[in-house]
Scaffold this motif. Structure first.
Motif, PDB file in Angstrom:
ATOM      1  N   VAL A  17       0.748  -1.318   0.002  1.00 13.84           N
ATOM      2  CA  VAL A  17      -0.108   0.016  -0.108  1.00 13.84           C
ATOM      3  C   VAL A  17       0.675   1.058   0.078  1.00 13.84           C
ATOM      4  O   VAL A  17       1.601   1.297   1.038  1.00 13.84           O
ATOM      5  N   VAL A  18       0.772   2.244  -1.178  1.00 15.84           N
ATOM      6  CA  VAL A  18       1.734   3.391  -0.926  1.00 15.84           C
ATOM      7  C   VAL A  18       0.701   4.412  -0.845  1.00 15.84           C
ATOM      8  O   VAL A  18       1.245   5.607  -0.615  1.00 15.84           O
ATOM      9  N   PHE A  19      -0.615   4.509  -0.792  1.00 13.48           N
ATOM     10  CA  PHE A  19      -1.364   5.823  -0.571  1.00 13.48           C
ATOM     11  C   PHE A  19      -2.797   5.286  -0.307  1.00 13.48           C
ATOM     12  O   PHE A  19      -3.310   4.538  -0.917  1.00 13.48           O
ATOM     13  N   ILE A  20      -3.317   6.035   0.676  1.00 12.57           N
ATOM     14  CA  ILE A  20      -4.684   5.740   1.005  1.00 12.57           C
ATOM     15  C   ILE A  20      -5.430   6.922   1.339  1.00 12.57           C
ATOM     16  O   ILE A  20      -4.989   8.123   1.760  1.00 12.57           O
ATOM     17  N   SER A  21      -6.546   7.026   0.224  1.00 17.59           N
ATOM     18  CA  SER A  21      -7.517   8.234   0.423  1.00 17.59           C
ATOM     19  C   SER A  21      -8.972   7.860   1.038  1.00 17.59           C
ATOM     20  O   SER A  21      -9.617   7.040   0.794  1.00 17.59           O
ATOM     21  N   ARG A  22      -9.020   8.356   2.422  1.00 20.03           N
ATOM     22  CA  ARG A  22     -10.284   7.863   3.119  1.00 20.03           C
ATOM     23  C   ARG A  22     -11.391   8.834   3.022  1.00 20.03           C
ATOM     24  O   ARG A  22     -11.397   9.827   2.871  1.00 20.03           O
ATOM     25  N   ASN A  23     -12.530   8.019   3.116  1.00 15.14           N
ATOM     26  CA  ASN A  23     -13.697   8.678   3.278  1.00 15.14           C
ATOM     27  C   ASN A  23     -14.065   9.649   2.145  1.00 15.14           C
ATOM     28  O   ASN A  23     -14.320  10.691   2.247  1.00 15.14           O
ATOM     29  N   ASN A  24     -13.536   9.168   0.894  1.00 10.55           N
ATOM     30  CA  ASN A  24     -14.270   9.905  -0.127  1.00 10.55           C
ATOM     31  C   ASN A  24     -15.972   9.888  -0.465  1.00 10.55           C
ATOM     32  O   ASN A  24     -16.202   8.911  -0.597  1.00 10.55           O
ATOM     33  N   GLN A  25     -16.289  11.247  -0.516  1.00  9.38           N
ATOM     34  CA  GLN A  25     -17.718  11.331  -0.581  1.00  9.38           C
ATOM     35  C   GLN A  25     -18.142  11.449  -2.014  1.00  9.38           C
ATOM     36  O   GLN A  25     -17.281  12.049  -2.956  1.00  9.38           O
ATOM     37  N   PRO A  26     -19.335  11.122  -2.483  1.00 11.54           N
ATOM     38  CA  PRO A  26     -19.829  11.401  -3.812  1.00 11.54           C
ATOM     39  C   PRO A  26     -19.735  12.793  -4.365  1.00 11.54           C
ATOM     40  O   PRO A  26     -19.910  13.410  -3.413  1.00 11.54           O
ATOM     41  N   CYS A  27     -19.301  12.745  -5.655  1.00 14.36           N
ATOM     42  CA  CYS A  27     -19.414  14.192  -5.847  1.00 14.36           C
ATOM     43  C   CYS A  27     -20.674  14.458  -6.588  1.00 14.36           C
ATOM     44  O   CYS A  27     -21.005  13.893  -7.428  1.00 14.36           O
ATOM     45  N   LEU A  28     -21.242  15.685  -6.144  1.00 11.22           N
ATOM     46  CA  LEU A  28     -22.526  16.143  -6.753  1.00 11.22           C
ATOM     47  C   LEU A  28     -22.079  17.278  -7.707  1.00 11.22           C
ATOM     48  O   LEU A  28     -23.472  17.846  -8.146  1.00 11.22           O
ATOM     49  N   GLU A  29     -21.023  17.675  -7.943  1.00 14.39           N
ATOM     50  CA  GLU A  29     -20.900  18.647  -9.238  1.00 14.39           C
ATOM     51  C   GLU A  29     -20.679  18.168 -10.560  1.00 14.39           C
ATOM     52  O   GLU A  29     -20.491  16.827 -10.675  1.00 14.39           O
ATOM     53  N   SER A  30     -20.631  19.046 -11.367  1.00  8.86           N
ATOM     54  CA  SER A  30     -20.503  18.429 -12.760  1.00  8.86           C
ATOM     55  C   SER A  30     -18.877  18.533 -13.042  1.00  8.86           C
ATOM     56  O   SER A  30     -18.518  17.667 -13.961  1.00  8.86           O
ATOM     57  N   PHE A  31     -17.935  18.984 -12.271  1.00  8.37           N
ATOM     58  CA  PHE A  31     -16.449  18.533 -12.436  1.00  8.37           C
ATOM     59  C   PHE A  31     -16.113  18.056 -10.972  1.00  8.37           C
ATOM     60  O   PHE A  31     -16.159  18.833  -9.882  1.00  8.37           O
ATOM     61  N   CYS A  32     -15.503  17.071 -11.023  1.00  7.88           N
ATOM     62  CA  CYS A  32     -15.233  16.399  -9.831  1.00  7.88           C
ATOM     63  C   CYS A  32     -13.626  16.431  -9.307  1.00  7.88           C
ATOM     64  O   CYS A  32     -12.927  16.209 -10.371  1.00  7.88           O
ATOM     65  N   LYS A  33     -13.176  16.691  -8.551  1.00  9.86           N
ATOM     66  CA  LYS A  33     -11.687  16.772  -8.032  1.00  9.86           C
ATOM     67  C   LYS A  33     -11.089  15.327  -8.166  1.00  9.86           C
ATOM     68  O   LYS A  33     -11.851  14.357  -7.796  1.00  9.86           O
ATOM     69  N   SER A  34     -10.002  15.241  -8.957  1.00  4.93           N
ATOM     70  CA  SER A  34      -9.309  13.811  -8.977  1.00  4.93           C
ATOM     71  C   SER A  34      -8.415  13.861  -7.696  1.00  4.93           C
ATOM     72  O   SER A  34      -8.018  14.621  -6.999  1.00  4.93           O
ATOM     73  N   ILE A  35      -8.421  12.625  -7.402  1.00  2.50           N
ATOM     74  CA  ILE A  35      -7.513  12.346  -6.133  1.00  2.50           C
ATOM     75  C   ILE A  35      -6.197  11.554  -6.769  1.00  2.50           C
ATOM     76  O   ILE A  35      -6.281  10.579  -7.485  1.00  2.50           O
ATOM     77  N   THR A  36      -4.908  12.152  -6.314  1.00  5.09           N
ATOM     78  CA  THR A  36      -3.873  11.453  -7.027  1.00  5.09           C
ATOM     79  C   THR A  36      -2.812  11.218  -5.966  1.00  5.09           C
ATOM     80  O   THR A  36      -2.618  11.970  -5.055  1.00  5.09           O
ATOM     81  N   PRO A  37      -2.345   9.607  -5.998  1.00  5.39           N
ATOM     82  CA  PRO A  37      -1.514   9.498  -4.817  1.00  5.39           C
ATOM     83  C   PRO A  37      -0.063  10.298  -5.182  1.00  5.39           C
ATOM     84  O   PRO A  37       0.231  10.667  -6.088  1.00  5.39           O
ATOM     85  N   ASP A  38       0.781  10.303  -4.069  1.00  3.46           N
ATOM     86  CA  ASP A  38       1.918  10.842  -4.127  1.00  3.46           C
ATOM     87  C   ASP A  38       2.944  10.088  -4.413  1.00  3.46           C
ATOM     88  O   ASP A  38       4.135  10.361  -4.601  1.00  3.46           O
ATOM     89  N   ARG A  39       2.743   8.829  -4.972  1.00  3.88           N
ATOM     90  CA  ARG A  39       3.621   7.632  -5.137  1.00  3.88           C
ATOM     91  C   ARG A  39       3.377   7.097  -6.403  1.00  3.88           C
ATOM     92  O   ARG A  39       1.715   7.060  -6.452  1.00  3.88           O
ATOM     93  N   GLU A  40       4.083   6.364  -7.379  1.00  4.88           N
ATOM     94  CA  GLU A  40       3.568   5.598  -8.296  1.00  4.88           C
ATOM     95  C   GLU A  40       2.940   4.108  -7.920  1.00  4.88           C
ATOM     96  O   GLU A  40       3.080   3.590  -6.827  1.00  4.88           O
ATOM     97  N   ALA A  41       1.781   3.857  -8.573  1.00  2.57           N
ATOM     98  CA  ALA A  41       0.997   2.681  -8.152  1.00  2.57           C
ATOM     99  C   ALA A  41       0.648   1.755  -9.381  1.00  2.57           C
ATOM    100  O   ALA A  41       0.539   2.433 -10.570  1.00  2.57           O
TER     101      ALA A  41
END
Length: 70
Positions: A17-41
């Motif tokens: 495991v190199v990165f964990i993004s916890r408790n990501n909520q559903p996006c209700l917008e037309s543009f949703c923020k990307s989640i990008t790890p700080d290491r290659e996976a």
């Protein structure tokens, strides 16, 4: 583009495991923020939000899994 909250886990070639993004909520917008790890996976695992904490999953842990068909 999910309907439920998720924990997202990024895993490297050695199944660590190199990165964990916890408790990501559903996006209700037309543009949703990307989640990008700080290491290659190589792999990404999505699980119900809160499960990573429940099983005490941490960066550096190694997972055991098999990919069929390769």
């Amino acid at each position: 583009n999910t309907l439920i909250p998720l924990d997202i886990i990024w895993i490297d070639d050695s199944k660590k495991v190199v990165f964990i993004s916890r408790n990501n909520q559903p996006c209700l917008e037309s543009f949703c923020k990307s989640i990008t790890p700080d290491r290659e996976a190589r792999y990404v695992l999505e699980i119900n939000a809160g499960l990573a904490d429940k099983i005490n999953l941490e960066v550096g842990d190694r997972l055991i899994f098999k990919i069929n068909g390769n």
